[in-house]
Design an enzyme around this catalytic site. Structure first.
Site: not given
Ligand code: PXP
Length: 254
Positions: A11, A14, A47, A49, A53, A74, A105, A155, A204
């Site tokens: 992922n 970031h 993801h 969003r 962000r 996602e 999340t 998941e 996660h």
């Protein structure tokens, strides 16, 4: 019995978080995805969003064209991302809950077979060949509901276990029992998934320290890991990055 090879989805949200801190162009998550795949990632997860962000629509478009392995998008149900998913047809989509004020999340998706938006979203994505997973709490009834909704995969949200794991390894004692309890929840949910023939993913809060403790989950086929990998990338890359700048400055001053 031969073990399944567990798919590693990296992922890269970031990487985009750092870029968005300056609203600039670097670091580019598309560059990061190329390097992640060279490093052995089987797929890339992002993801998109509603508040944009970190990952932007532009990133998803470029990733859809460039990721060699699996692109896992996602997305929240009903947040306007479905049109993009229909256009780009990622290999996988993971439906997640989304709250504007959350840092990441929090908690799994609340799923009901009577949720028409959810049923429609799953159907639209599956009809175009996108594998659909639902990000859910490790709860046996919720796994059964996911199977009734005909999701391809679940998941399991490993966040509560990961938090307990870190407390247990810091404080021991009572925290160790909490960590065991969370692991048993994951194991029971995984066993129900295996019984129902639904694919098992997990993600996660997974780190270099705790990942080994999850690998025995029955028929675990994918792990999605982000923060810990991006965090390590900052550290293992900083020495080289500073040396490159040092050399440029030194060469210019000579
Ligand atoms: N899976 C899902 C559904 C997520 O929302 C996230 C966080 O964006 C992850 C996996 C990765 O979590 P982490 O960044 O803690 O590794």
């Amino acid at each position: 019995m031969a073990r399944l090879v567990i798919h590693l989805g990296v992922n890269i949200d970031h990487v985009a978080t750092v870029r968005q801190a300056r609203l600039g162009i670097e670091p580019d998550p598309v560059h990061a995805s190329v390097l992640a795949e060279l490093g052995g990632a089987d797929g890339i997860t992002v993801h998109l969003r509603a508040d944009r962000r970190h990952i932007q629509e532009r990133d998803v478009r470029l990733l859809a064209a460039s990721v060699r392995g699996t692109l896992n998008l996602e997305m929240a149900v009903g947040e306007g991302v479905l049109d993009l998913a229909r256009e780009l047809r990622p290999q996988e989509a993971c439906l997640v809950p989304e709250k504007r004020e959350e840092l990441t999340t929090e908690g799994g998706l609340r799923i009901r077979t009577s949720d028409q938006d959810l049923v429609t979203t799953i159907g639209v994505l599956q009809d175009q060949g996108t594998l659909v997973s639902l990000f859910i709490e490790p709860d046996e009834d919720t796994v059964r509901t996911a199977a009734e909704l005909k999701a391809d995969a679940i998941e399991l949200h490993t966040g509560s276990w990961a938090n307990a794991w870190h407390r247990a390894h810091k404080d021991g004692g009572a925290e160790a029992a909490a960590c065991e309890h969370e692991l048993r929840r994951l194991e029971r949910a995984a066993a129900v998934a295996a019984e129902l023939g639904i694919r098992l993913h997990a993600g996660h809060g997974i780190t270099y320290h705790n990942v080994r403790d999850l690998l025995h989950l029955p028929l675990l086929c994918a792990l999605n890991i982000g923060h810990s990998i991006v965090s390590r990338a900052v550290l293992v890359g900083i020495e080289r990055a500073v040396r490159d700048m040092r050399n440029l400055i030194s060469a210019g001053a000579a």
